[in-house]
Design an enzyme around this catalytic site. Structure first.
Site, PDB file in Angstrom:
ATOM      1  N   HIS A  57      -7.270  -3.502   5.015  1.00  0.00           N
ATOM      2  CA  HIS A  57      -6.687  -2.149   5.009  1.00  0.00           C
ATOM      3  C   HIS A  57      -7.498  -1.256   4.067  1.00  0.00           C
ATOM      4  CE1 HIS A  57      -4.343   0.900   2.868  1.00  0.00           C
ATOM      5  NE2 HIS A  57      -3.660   1.072   3.979  1.00  0.00           N
ATOM      6  N   SER A  78       0.833  -1.204   0.000  1.00  0.00           N
ATOM      7  CA  SER A  78       0.000   0.000   0.000  1.00  0.00           C
ATOM      8  C   SER A  78       0.862   1.247   0.000  1.00  0.00           C
ATOM      9  CB  SER A  78      -0.927   0.031   1.211  1.00  0.00           C
ATOM     10  OG  SER A  78      -1.665   1.245   1.201  1.00  0.00           O
TER      11      SER A  78
END
Ligand SMILES: NC(=O)c1ccc[n+]([C@@H]2O[C@H](COP(=O)([O-])OP(=O)(O)OC[C@H]3O[C@@H](n4cnc5c(N)ncnc54)[C@H](OP(=O)(O)O)[C@@H]3O)[C@@H](O)[C@H]2O)c1
Length: 492
Positions: A201, A143
């Site tokens: 997430h 990410s």
């Protein structure tokens, strides 16, 4: 004919000296390869369309040691053993195609790392298949977007402990570092654990963004602030407990003025948001695991609703109040209340997300360390925030914490925020400002703390029409009431 591309350092592709290879050199793969090279690793690079490989070497070849390869065979030959090969291609079928291209060329103990946004069930399947062929498969959530890939992402690898032993130090080097200097990477767990955590997430990211959007709408419609004023409010919030990347960029977006019209940027953008893979997967999985992630679900639904233009057009004239903006000190006091509501709702989103990770970990035997997950999200990723340090501390203090709301610090903060949280929702409801995220978060909180839930009535209804039975509060066993007879009760 030697089809390899050489870089300025004159490395030969057959020299078997690259410590890592990256195949798939679009924006993510290219930047990840550069990140490895900038950190001193010799990196073999490959892409289906060779022009991307050449472009990387031409533009960035002087950033470190690259070995370009145009064929799969040259690429594999350029890697030292055990080979570490990162795939950064489009998730889904392309990933399978690339695995099938490379796997026959690999040997026992080699490691394939999939850094794409794969569904964790695909990762479990690929890991199992490749394990049978002697190859380690490390499904890795990454990410931070293209900037993160270049300067340091948050990295969530799943896979065998053995593969992490060889790969971990390299990932630690290229990862983001939290404020205390700790690398934002940990061995999340076996097979699909890394991609599962990346999925959640992204679900939390959806919820965070929705809550911020609702705070903006309230400050606009109820407090009566302009986008530029709201940007200042977010800048102030970013110096406190809401300090985070998403709050920071919100202030930037809100203060941006459209060059063509001179209007606030946010007023010239179509109000229809995208909802792609991972947010939706988080909710789908939560339904399968039976985990209430209502805040994340509302965030996905809010985006979906925004895109129903015909439905919205047909509904625009429906009855309801028009917000009457406050002014002066009353508006400022309301803004302070919105900060409380946003913070309390954010705690609930993370509570729900971590519940889903715990449930996935139990379902698939991953043994995920929730505190370590919070720790690696402190830097590099989209939801990075000072707040995550406190989640880490909560799980470190009590690894078996049943819920973040059971942590004393968070419980105390919500206790302090709840009056304002309720007041904000009261204002939103009476003025007709939609706040599905804030409302879902408060309903979750009130449901969990309730002494009795109306689920007892639901069970009665189910027993009435379907003889589904119920349990009693005062005796063990399952019971059924003979509703259509004399309404006597039988134990079943
Ligand atoms: N963009 C982000 O912010 C971000 C963040 C985290 C994770 N990710 C994930 O990282 C991965 C890469 O993302 P990206 O945005 O850099 O690229 P992308 O647009 O998702 O994919 C383009 C790359 O995939 C290759 N590719 C597509 N089909 C292929 C096939 N059948 N065989 C071989 N190669 C194939 C392309 O090769 P050609 O050049 O030959 O077409 C190109 O290198 C994706 O899984 C994405 O979901 C992206």
């Amino acid at each position: 004919m030697d089809s390899a591309v050489h870089n300025e350092n004159g490395r030969l592709p057959m020299s078997t000296s690259a410590q890592i290879g990256v195949t798939g050199l679009a924006v993510m793969g290219r930047n990840l390869a550069r990140n490895f090279a900038r950190n001193g690793y010799a990196v073999a690079v490959h892409n289906r369309t060779a022009s991307r490989t050449r472009a990387l070497l031409e533009e960035f070849g002087d950033e470190g040691e690259f070995i370009g390869a145009e064929t799969a065979a040259d690429f594999v030959a350029a890697l030292e053993r055990p080979r570490r090969l990162v795939i950064m291609v489009k998730a889904g079928d392309p990933t399978d195609a690339v695995i099938e291209e490379f796997a026959p060329l690999l040997e026992d103990g080699d490691v394939i790392i999939d850094g794409g946004n794969a569904h964790f069930a695909d990762t479990r399947r690929r890991e199992r298949d490749l394990r049978e062929r002697g190859i380690h498969f490390v499904g890795t959530g990454i990410s931070g977007g293209e900037e993160g890939a270049l300067h340091g992402p948050s990295i969530m690898p799943g896979g065998s402990a053995e593969s992490y032993a060889s790969l971990g130090p390299m990932l630690e080097k290229i990862s983001a570092k939290a404020a205390d200097g700790a690398p934002c990477v940990t061995h999340v767990g076996p097979d699909g654990a890394g991609h599962f955590v990346k999925m959640v997430h992204n679900g939390i990211e959806y919820a965070d963004m929705q809550l911020i959007a609702e705070a903006y709408q309230l400050l606009r419609d109820v407090a009566g602030y302009s986008p530029a004023q709201i940007a200042e409010v977010f800048r102030t919030w970013n110096t406190g407990r809401l300090d985070s990347y998403l709050i920071e960029i919100t202030a930037e977006v809100l203060s941006h003025v459209d060059a063509a019209t001179g209007k606030p940027f946010v007023d010239v953008v179509a109000d229809q948001a995208e909802q792609k893979g991972t947010g939706r997967w988080t909710v789908q999985l939560a339904l399968e695991l039976g985990v209430p992630v209502s805040g994340i679900a509302e965030a996905v639904f809010a985006r979906s609703l925004s895109g129903h233009t015909a439905l919205r057009e047909a509904s625009r004239g429906l009855a309801g109040p028009t917000a009457q903006p406050l002014s002066g000190a009353a508006a400022d006091a309301f803004a302070d209340q919105v900060e409380q509501a946003l913070y309390a709702s954010k705690i609930v989103s993370y509570t729900q997300g971590f519940h889903e990770i715990a449930a996935g970990s139990a379902e698939y035997d991953w043994n995920i360390d929730l505190g370590a997950v919070a720790a690696i999200w402190r830097g590099g990723c989209i939801i990075r925030a000072a707040f995550l340090d406190r989640i880490r501390a909560a799980y470190d203090a009590r690894p078996d914490l049943p819920s973040l709301l059971a942590d004393e610090t968070f419980a105390t903060e919500i206790a302090e925020a709840q009056h304002d949280w309720r007041a904000v929702l009261g204002a939103a409801t009476s003025q007709g400002v939609p706040t599905p995220g804030f409302a879902a978060a408060l309903a979750y909180y009130d449901s969990l703390r309730a002494d009795r839930l109306p689920a007892a009535l639901t069970q009665g209804q189910r027993d009435y029409f379907g003889a589904h039975t119920y349990r009693r509060t005062d005796r063990e066993g399952s019971f059924h009431t003979l509703w259509s007879e004399d309404r006597s009760e039988v134990q079943v």
